[in-house]
Design a protein around this motif. Structure first.
Motif, PDB file in Angstrom:
ATOM      1  N   ASP A  60       4.444   2.847  10.788  1.00 37.05           N
ATOM      2  CA  ASP A  60       3.461   3.508  11.661  1.00 37.05           C
ATOM      3  C   ASP A  60       2.291   4.119  10.883  1.00 37.05           C
ATOM      4  O   ASP A  60       1.127   3.881  11.224  1.00 37.05           O
ATOM      5  CB  ASP A  60       4.137   4.602  12.494  1.00 37.05           C
ATOM      6  N   GLU A  61       2.592   4.898   9.844  1.00 37.16           N
ATOM      7  CA  GLU A  61       1.543   5.599   9.105  1.00 37.16           C
ATOM      8  C   GLU A  61       0.605   4.624   8.404  1.00 37.16           C
ATOM      9  O   GLU A  61      -0.620   4.788   8.426  1.00 37.16           O
ATOM     10  CB  GLU A  61       2.153   6.564   8.086  1.00 37.16           C
TER      11      GLU A  61
ATOM     12  N   ALA B  15       0.824  -1.206   0.000  1.00 41.53           N
ATOM     13  CA  ALA B  15       0.000   0.000   0.000  1.00 41.53           C
ATOM     14  C   ALA B  15       0.859   1.256   0.000  1.00 41.53           C
ATOM     15  O   ALA B  15       0.416   2.310  -0.448  1.00 41.53           O
ATOM     16  CB  ALA B  15      -0.934   0.004   1.207  1.00 41.53           C
ATOM     17  N   THR B  16       2.091   1.149   0.461  1.00 42.98           N
ATOM     18  CA  THR B  16       2.975   2.321   0.464  1.00 42.98           C
ATOM     19  C   THR B  16       3.375   2.707  -0.947  1.00 42.98           C
ATOM     20  O   THR B  16       3.853   3.814  -1.169  1.00 42.98           O
ATOM     21  CB  THR B  16       4.248   2.053   1.293  1.00 42.98           C
TER      22      THR B  16
ATOM     23  N   ARG C  16      -7.172   2.854  12.002  1.00 43.41           N
ATOM     24  CA  ARG C  16      -7.952   4.032  12.393  1.00 43.41           C
ATOM     25  C   ARG C  16      -7.815   4.425  13.860  1.00 43.41           C
ATOM     26  O   ARG C  16      -7.903   5.575  14.189  1.00 43.41           O
ATOM     27  CB  ARG C  16      -9.434   3.860  12.049  1.00 43.41           C
ATOM     28  N   ASP C  17      -7.637   3.503  14.763  1.00 44.45           N
ATOM     29  CA  ASP C  17      -7.486   3.810  16.188  1.00 44.45           C
ATOM     30  C   ASP C  17      -5.992   3.917  16.487  1.00 44.45           C
ATOM     31  O   ASP C  17      -5.261   2.935  16.349  1.00 44.45           O
ATOM     32  CB  ASP C  17      -8.122   2.706  17.027  1.00 44.45           C
ATOM     33  N   PRO C  18      -5.519   5.103  16.902  1.00 43.73           N
ATOM     34  CA  PRO C  18      -4.086   5.273  17.165  1.00 43.73           C
ATOM     35  C   PRO C  18      -3.534   4.302  18.209  1.00 43.73           C
ATOM     36  O   PRO C  18      -2.397   3.844  18.098  1.00 43.73           O
ATOM     37  CB  PRO C  18      -3.971   6.719  17.657  1.00 43.73           C
ATOM     38  N   ALA C  19      -4.343   3.953  19.196  1.00 46.43           N
ATOM     39  CA  ALA C  19      -3.878   3.003  20.223  1.00 46.43           C
ATOM     40  C   ALA C  19      -3.680   1.613  19.618  1.00 46.43           C
ATOM     41  O   ALA C  19      -2.680   0.938  19.904  1.00 46.43           O
ATOM     42  CB  ALA C  19      -4.871   2.941  21.380  1.00 46.43           C
TER      43      ALA C  19
ATOM     44  N   ALA D  79       4.109  -2.331  18.024  1.00 51.91           N
ATOM     45  CA  ALA D  79       4.860  -3.015  19.092  1.00 51.91           C
ATOM     46  C   ALA D  79       4.866  -4.527  18.883  1.00 51.91           C
ATOM     47  O   ALA D  79       5.902  -5.185  19.037  1.00 51.91           O
ATOM     48  CB  ALA D  79       4.270  -2.655  20.457  1.00 51.91           C
ATOM     49  N   LEU D  80       3.722  -5.094  18.519  1.00 53.20           N
ATOM     50  CA  LEU D  80       3.643  -6.541  18.297  1.00 53.20           C
ATOM     51  C   LEU D  80       4.483  -6.972  17.092  1.00 53.20           C
ATOM     52  O   LEU D  80       5.177  -7.994  17.138  1.00 53.20           O
ATOM     53  CB  LEU D  80       2.183  -6.969  18.109  1.00 53.20           C
TER      54      LEU D  80
END
Length: 144
Positions: free
Chosen positions: A108-109, A19-20, A116-119, A126-127
């Motif tokens: 990240d982006e 997708a990038t 959609r949820d930043p958390a 992290a995973l």
């Protein structure tokens, strides 16, 4: 998790990585061209016959793929200095630089857009970082 789910996860990660490339003006490779490109990347200076033997594609397919990618500036060809009848294929410098930029782009982006949820995106980063440390070793060279 079972093997089927792991394969599905792998395909989804590949989709996210690809997708990038959309909307960036980067050349999009067909699956056959991508296989030839990866082979040339791993074996620079190979002849078409060698690429054909490793990929299993017909020589005409490899030749056509190399020609298309050469026209687009992705691959370069030149005569073998030891045997002028052989043509060697390598990844063009500009393509190598673009590949390096893409490979070093943080995820990240892409994950923020997908989740959609930043958390959730932060947790996914992290995973994935943890999985990378477990599955990608210096000995594996990114092959698992």
């Amino acid at each position: 998790m079972n093997i089927a789910r792991m394969r599905r996860l792998g395909r989804r990660l590949v989709e996210l990585a690809k997708a990038t490339d959309t909307g960036t003006g980067r050349p999009v490779l067909t699956p056959g061209e991508e296989a030839v490109f990866v082979d040339v990347l791993r074996h620079p200076g190979s002849a078409v016959r060698d690429i054909q033997a490793r990929t299993g594609f017909a020589q005409s397919h490899v030749s056509a793929s190399v020609a298309r990618m050469r026209e687009r500036g992705i691959l370069e060809t030149g005569q073998d200095p030891e045997d002028g009848r052989r043509t060697q294929v390598k990844v063009a410098d500009v393509a190598m630089h673009a590949l390096f930029r893409r490979a070093t782009t943080p995820v990240d982006e892409v994950l923020r857009e997908a989740l959609r949820d930043p958390a959730d995106a932060g947790r996914a980063v992290a995973l994935l970082t943890e999985l990378e440390s477990l599955l990608i070793t210096d000995d594996s060279h990114g092959e698992g």
